[in-house]
Design a protein around this motif. Structure first.
Motif, PDB file in Angstrom:
ATOM      1  N   PRO A  97     -19.730  14.677 -24.387  1.00  0.00           N
ATOM      2  CA  PRO A  97     -18.245  15.311 -24.435  1.00  0.00           C
ATOM      3  C   PRO A  97     -17.152  14.338 -24.050  1.00  0.00           C
ATOM      4  N   THR A  98     -17.548  13.396 -23.208  1.00  0.00           N
ATOM      5  CA  THR A  98     -16.511  12.431 -22.525  1.00  0.00           C
ATOM      6  C   THR A  98     -16.988  11.233 -22.234  1.00  0.00           C
ATOM      7  N   VAL A  99     -16.102  10.217 -22.163  1.00  0.00           N
ATOM      8  CA  VAL A  99     -16.555   8.959 -21.744  1.00  0.00           C
ATOM      9  C   VAL A  99     -16.278   8.623 -20.210  1.00  0.00           C
ATOM     10  N   SER A 100     -17.032   7.862 -19.484  1.00  0.00           N
ATOM     11  CA  SER A 100     -17.047   7.754 -18.052  1.00  0.00           C
ATOM     12  C   SER A 100     -17.020   6.070 -18.172  1.00  0.00           C
ATOM     13  N   PHE A 143     -21.277  -1.608  -8.639  1.00  0.00           N
ATOM     14  CA  PHE A 143     -20.264  -0.843  -9.561  1.00  0.00           C
ATOM     15  C   PHE A 143     -20.001   0.419  -8.658  1.00  0.00           C
ATOM     16  N   GLY A 144     -18.676   0.896  -8.789  1.00  0.00           N
ATOM     17  CA  GLY A 144     -18.250   2.090  -8.060  1.00  0.00           C
ATOM     18  C   GLY A 144     -18.767   3.245  -9.173  1.00  0.00           C
ATOM     19  N   PRO A 145     -18.165   4.529  -8.694  1.00  0.00           N
ATOM     20  CA  PRO A 145     -19.120   5.692  -9.328  1.00  0.00           C
ATOM     21  C   PRO A 145     -18.287   5.863 -10.726  1.00  0.00           C
ATOM     22  N   LEU A 146     -19.231   6.328 -11.595  1.00  0.00           N
ATOM     23  CA  LEU A 146     -18.656   6.725 -13.016  1.00  0.00           C
ATOM     24  C   LEU A 146     -17.679   7.809 -12.945  1.00  0.00           C
ATOM     25  N   THR A 147     -16.602   7.632 -13.409  1.00  0.00           N
ATOM     26  CA  THR A 147     -15.367   8.469 -13.533  1.00  0.00           C
ATOM     27  C   THR A 147     -14.842   8.803 -14.958  1.00  0.00           C
ATOM     28  N   PRO A 148     -15.102  10.199 -15.404  1.00  0.00           N
ATOM     29  CA  PRO A 148     -14.551  10.542 -16.798  1.00  0.00           C
ATOM     30  C   PRO A 148     -13.232  10.171 -17.119  1.00  0.00           C
ATOM     31  N   ILE A 149     -12.924   9.482 -18.070  1.00  0.00           N
ATOM     32  CA  ILE A 149     -11.728   8.898 -18.639  1.00  0.00           C
ATOM     33  C   ILE A 149     -11.010   9.613 -19.607  1.00  0.00           C
ATOM     34  N   THR A 150     -11.784  10.455 -20.233  1.00  0.00           N
ATOM     35  CA  THR A 150     -11.420  11.694 -21.404  1.00  0.00           C
ATOM     36  C   THR A 150     -11.510  12.807 -21.118  1.00  0.00           C
ATOM     37  N   VAL A 151     -11.172  13.641 -21.849  1.00  0.00           N
ATOM     38  CA  VAL A 151     -11.411  15.267 -21.645  1.00  0.00           C
ATOM     39  C   VAL A 151     -12.110  15.901 -22.649  1.00  0.00           C
ATOM     40  N   ALA A 152     -13.000  16.677 -22.215  1.00  0.00           N
ATOM     41  CA  ALA A 152     -14.135  17.296 -23.260  1.00  0.00           C
ATOM     42  C   ALA A 152     -13.356  18.270 -24.126  1.00  0.00           C
ATOM     43  N   ASP A 153     -13.790  18.391 -25.495  1.00  0.00           N
ATOM     44  CA  ASP A 153     -13.651  19.324 -26.620  1.00  0.00           C
ATOM     45  C   ASP A 153     -14.572  19.993 -27.042  1.00  0.00           C
ATOM     46  N   PRO A 154     -14.552  21.250 -27.216  1.00  0.00           N
ATOM     47  CA  PRO A 154     -15.887  21.697 -27.882  1.00  0.00           C
ATOM     48  C   PRO A 154     -16.217  21.325 -29.177  1.00  0.00           C
ATOM     49  N   TYR A 155     -15.181  21.118 -29.943  1.00  0.00           N
ATOM     50  CA  TYR A 155     -15.415  20.424 -31.253  1.00  0.00           C
ATOM     51  C   TYR A 155     -15.627  19.135 -31.454  1.00  0.00           C
ATOM     52  N   GLU A 156     -15.750  18.260 -30.250  1.00  0.00           N
ATOM     53  CA  GLU A 156     -15.879  16.774 -30.600  1.00  0.00           C
ATOM     54  C   GLU A 156     -16.861  16.185 -29.814  1.00  0.00           C
TER      55      GLU A 156
END
Length: 446
Positions: free
Chosen positions: A57-60, A69-82
């Motif tokens: 659902p998202t890219v981290s 490397f530091g922690p993985l952090t989401p950079i996009t927001v989830a969408d139920p249709y994508e």
């Protein structure tokens, strides 16, 4: 003298160049993501970073912290249709993420832009909304130029559509339909196979081909390039592309283009596989392809061909030269030429190479990685290997195993930072599949 004659005079086929002495050592591998995922990407931004999220659902994003490397952090927001399909980054840390949206009125390709500070724009639809789109590909150049291409379906069949985002622009230009409809063959509507690469200043190269099935006739590889106007020119056919070419593309800092491909053959068309390279300038027709090397009939998993430019214009092509057996890897050969020269003799780095990936860096530097499977007591074990070339140029250093040996390590991705550090990332598992935990290593100074 033609390029073909220059290559032959240089004795490119079958020659051997000794590796350079080892450079700075690779760091011990570290775990970036302990979850099971697939297709992590190495990036040069933020001093080295890792992107994950294929089909999620998202890219981290995980940024470099020392030799880890530091922690993985989401950079996009989830969408139920994508679902995420392709992310990539510019050197300044801007990310572009392509998603596939499955919702009325049509399935379509959308792009989200994430600034270095995390500010998001989009997602914005970039495919033609009138019909469905699928299977997007993306590449982002160091200056933020991006090229996206996808399969697009109208009543006549599946075509290739593409769009370019020029540096500094807030979105992609309008989509361009760049191929005729794919034919109806072997009892079904065919779809084009697509590869893309972006270059600075709005430049890009794209290839497409109909193939991938032994029931289909062998066909040409089609190539189109775009200059600084971001408009793809005329379609050019490259011959001897087999049943489905394994393709490596690159656009250099001054607009030079190289299209490298291996002519893989399917059942009923078996024969030797050759490495072809066509070269030219983005926005103009390429010269006809030259054969740099020829191997056996065997083909293997993952990419067998890779191409890259370094910042000084040095062009590099690598391939896993197949032998007679299938899924046995190949002899890793590397060909290099200066910005105004011809390819020299092949440097042979390893045997049994599969999943070959390559990235250029500052000066004449580059990093090359691959995976290798070895069988002991009927047990197949996979390791990830790498070799680097310094900014001063010359041959690649010797083959190094950079993964831990307690788990399988497969499917590497590599990048170089603007400072010349090499980044490699791969998946680890116990079953030899395509997914697993994400591991990475660093080589300071390339």
């Amino acid at each position: 003298m033609s390029l073909r004659h220059t290559l032959l005079a240089a004795g490119v086929v079958g020659a051997f160049t000794a590796p350079a002495p080892a450079l700075a050592a690779w760091s011990a591998p570290v775990t970036v993501d302990s979850r099971s995922t697939a297709d992590p990407l190495a990036e040069g931004a933020f001093g080295g970073s890792v992107l994950t999220g294929w089909l999620d659902p998202t890219v981290s994003l995980a940024k470099r912290s020392g030799d880890a490397f530091g922690p993985l952090t989401p950079i996009t927001v989830a969408d139920p249709y994508e679902r995420v399909w392709e992310p990539d980054m510019a050197d300044d840390g801007e990310a572009i993420v392509l998603t596939l949206r499955r919702h009325k009125p049509t399935q379509r390709i959308r792009a989200t832009f994430v600034a270095p500070d995390g500010t998001r724009t989009g997602p914005l639809t970039i495919s033609d909304r009138s019909h469905s789109a699928s299977q997007p590909s993306l590449d982002v150049a160091p200056d933020g130029t991006a090229v996206a291409a996808w399969q697009w379906h109208d009543k006549a069949g599946w075509r290739v559509q593409a769009a370019i985002r020029r540096p500094g622009e807030p979105r992609f230009d309008k989509p361009q339909t760049v191929s005729p409809p794919a034919p109806f063959l072997a009892g079904s509507r065919q779809r084009p196979w697509i590869n893309v690469a972006a270059g600075p200043g709005g430049r890009a190269v794209l290839t497409w081909q109909i193939g991938g099935d032994y029931q289909l006739p062998e066909s040409s590889l089609h190539v189109l390039t775009a200059g600084t106007d971001g408009v793809f020119g005329a379609d050019q056919e490259l011959g001897d592309a087999g049943g489905l070419a394994d393709v490596g593309l690159a656009v250099g800092p001054s607009g030079a283009v190289q299209v490298a491909y291996a002519d893989q053959h399917y059942y009923g068309h078996e024969g030797p596989v050759s490495l072809h390279v066509a070269q030219g300038v983005a926005g103009a027709p390429l010269a006809g392809p030259d054969v740099l090397s020829t191997g056996g009939k065997g083909t293997s998993s993952g990419s067998q061909v890779a191409a890259a430019f370094s910042a000084d214009g040095t062009a590099t092509v690598a391939w896993a030269k197949p032998g007679t057996d299938y899924e046995a890897g190949g002899t890793l050969e590397v060909f290099t030429r200066g910005a105004d020269g011809a390819f020299g003799a092949a440097q042979q780095l390893a045997t049994g190479a599969e999943g070959v990936v390559l990235a250029g860096g500052p000066g004449g530097s580059a990093v090359l990685s691959w995976m290798r499977g070895t069988t002991t007591a009927n047990h197949l074990r996979w390791t990830v290997h790498a070799a680097t070339r310094p900014q001063a140029g010359g041959p690649f250093a010797a083959d190094e195993t950079i993964s831990a040996t307690d788990r399988n390590a497969l499917w590497p991705s590599v990048a170089m930072t603007p400072a010349g550090d090499a980044i490699a990332v791969w998946v680890t598992n116990t079953d030899g599949s395509g997914g697993g935990q994400v591991a990475a290593a660093l080589n300071p100074g390339g």
